[in-house]
Design an enzyme around this catalytic site. Structure first.
Site, PDB file in Angstrom:
ATOM      1  N   ILE A  26      -5.384   0.128   0.623  1.00 20.69           N
ATOM      2  CA  ILE A  26      -5.519  -0.271   1.735  1.00 20.69           C
ATOM      3  C   ILE A  26      -6.359   0.489   2.664  1.00 20.69           C
ATOM      4  O   ILE A  26      -6.781   0.438   3.464  1.00 20.69           O
ATOM      5  CB  ILE A  26      -4.641  -1.020   2.555  1.00 20.69           C
ATOM      6  CG1 ILE A  26      -3.419   0.687   2.892  1.00 20.69           C
ATOM      7  CG2 ILE A  26      -3.319  -1.957   1.755  1.00 20.69           C
ATOM      8  CD1 ILE A  26      -2.269  -0.252   4.074  1.00 20.69           C
ATOM      9  N   TYR A 176      11.532   8.547   0.253  1.00 20.24           N
ATOM     10  CA  TYR A 176      10.534   7.975   1.032  1.00 20.24           C
ATOM     11  C   TYR A 176      10.287   7.344   2.175  1.00 20.24           C
ATOM     12  O   TYR A 176       9.631   6.942   3.185  1.00 20.24           O
ATOM     13  CB  TYR A 176      10.472   7.194  -0.822  1.00 20.24           C
ATOM     14  CG  TYR A 176       8.523   5.867   0.766  1.00 20.24           C
ATOM     15  CD1 TYR A 176       7.701   6.492   0.228  1.00 20.24           C
ATOM     16  CD2 TYR A 176       8.729   4.372   0.737  1.00 20.24           C
ATOM     17  CE1 TYR A 176       6.290   5.642   1.108  1.00 20.24           C
ATOM     18  CE2 TYR A 176       8.378   3.923   1.306  1.00 20.24           C
ATOM     19  CZ  TYR A 176       6.136   4.542   1.011  1.00 20.24           C
ATOM     20  OH  TYR A 176       5.666   3.520   0.964  1.00 20.24           O
ATOM     21  N   LYS A 180       8.680   6.950   5.938  1.00 19.72           N
ATOM     22  CA  LYS A 180       8.058   6.906   6.669  1.00 19.72           C
ATOM     23  C   LYS A 180       8.670   5.838   7.789  1.00 19.72           C
ATOM     24  O   LYS A 180       8.049   5.164   9.150  1.00 19.72           O
ATOM     25  CB  LYS A 180       8.039   4.579   5.642  1.00 19.72           C
ATOM     26  CG  LYS A 180       7.023   5.297   4.690  1.00 19.72           C
ATOM     27  CD  LYS A 180       5.541   5.174   5.432  1.00 19.72           C
ATOM     28  CE  LYS A 180       4.640   5.607   4.294  1.00 19.72           C
ATOM     29  NZ  LYS A 180       3.130   5.589   4.494  1.00 19.72           N
TER      30      LYS A 180
END
Length: 323
Positions: A26, A176, A180
């Site tokens: 992305i 993870y 985030k």
């Protein structure tokens, strides 16, 4: 926001954009779209050879695109400092800073050059340091934005201040999710601070839903010789639940360019569970909205990086006083 596409990006002529991790996924799609809309794009990533290839591909897609590469390893505070120094010396301002780079679901605990758990270090701490170092340049813009890419994984995250680096217990997904959640809290706290200080800065977040990129294989394969079970399972789900990297970049592009994008918000796909679809306001779970945790995480991050906002407000005020 229904059916918002890259064709809806406002003209970006004159905009200077810095994007981390933009040699694939992305990040690459974001860089290509912004360059196509007229922005001057700086691709900040680790791999020099991939960087050269990325620049060639963007220029082939958009004749006359103004793109350049800047080496940056977010797992090294020295590399972050060097990159920020070069950018600050070469750019008159930064209108758009996109914190995109990331790694996901490393099966065993790895650490960065500075001893941070790798996912927290590369996804969050490196970006925190880069942003604090570049903030004076960002505030030199007339209407700058900082967009931080988070994840649906923030919903299951918890900032474990008692074991922030997962030294006592490591779980690849919990590490993870924590990283985030931290990136999202950074974005929200930065926007709160910007409003408190009177800075003309819009800080928001985005997530790509389930976009098919190298993220699903790069992290899970660290320390392995072949695909993990997570990667195999993801492949089974892709036809039903996923979208392309180009579609996954749309929430980031909306947050970065749309006049309707707000600070202190997150944008993601509008489909089932926000897995795919057109950009829309995304759900931020209540646990991510606790301002006391935002502030404590910021203070811990200043301690870990040796950086603070001291002097940033003064520099911004001085800039406004200049004729």
């Amino acid at each position: 926001m229904a059916d918002w596409m890259t064709k809806d990006i406002p003209d970006q002529t004159g905009c200077i954009a810095v994007i981390t991790g933009a040699t694939s996924g992305i990040g690459y799609e974001t860089a290509k779209a912004l360059a196509g809309a007229g922005a001057r794009v700086i691709v900040a990533s680790r791999n020099v050879e991939k960087g050269k290839q990325t620049l060639a591909e963007i220029r082939a897609a958009h004749a006359g695109a103004e793109v350049s590469f800047e080496p940056l390893d977010l797992a090294s505070l020295t590399s972050v400092a060097n990159c920020a120094t070069r950018l600050s010396a070469s750019l008159p301002r930064i209108d758009l800073l996109i914190n995109n780079a990331g790694v996901m679901a490393i099966p065993t605990r790895h650490v960065t050059e500075d001893g941070f758990e790798m996912q927290l270090g590369a996804n969050y701490i490196g970006h925190f340091a880069l942003n604090l170092r570049l903030l004076p340049k960002v505030l030199s813009g007339s209407a700058p934005r900082i967009v931080t890419v988070s994840s649906l994984a923030h919903r299951s995250g918890k900032i474990n201040f008692d074991d922030l680096q997962c030294e006592q217990r490591y779980g690849y997904w919990s590490a993870y999710a924590q990283s985030k959640l931290a990136t999202l809290m950074f974005s929200l706290e930065l926007d709160r601070m910007a409003r408190a200080q009177g800075w003309n800065l819009r800080s928001n977040a985005a997530h790509p839903g389930y976009a098919v990129t190298g993220l699903q294989s790069t992290g899970p394969r660290m320390g392995r010789t072949g695909p993990s079970w997570q990667e195999r399972f993801s492949k089974l789900l892709e036809p039903l639940l996923s979208q392309s990297a180009a579609a996954g970049a749309l929430p980031t592009l909306f947050a970065a360019t749309s006049p309707d994008a707000k600070g202190g918000a997150m944008y993601g796909p509008d489909g089932f569970y926000e897995l795919k679809g057109s950009p829309a306001l995304a759900k931020i779970v209540p646990a991510a909205q606790v301002k006391a945790v935002w502030r404590r995480l910021w203070q811990v991050s200043e301690y870990l990086t040796g950086l603070s906002l001291d002097g940033v407000a003064e520099a911004s005020a001085e800039r406004k006083r200049q004729p």
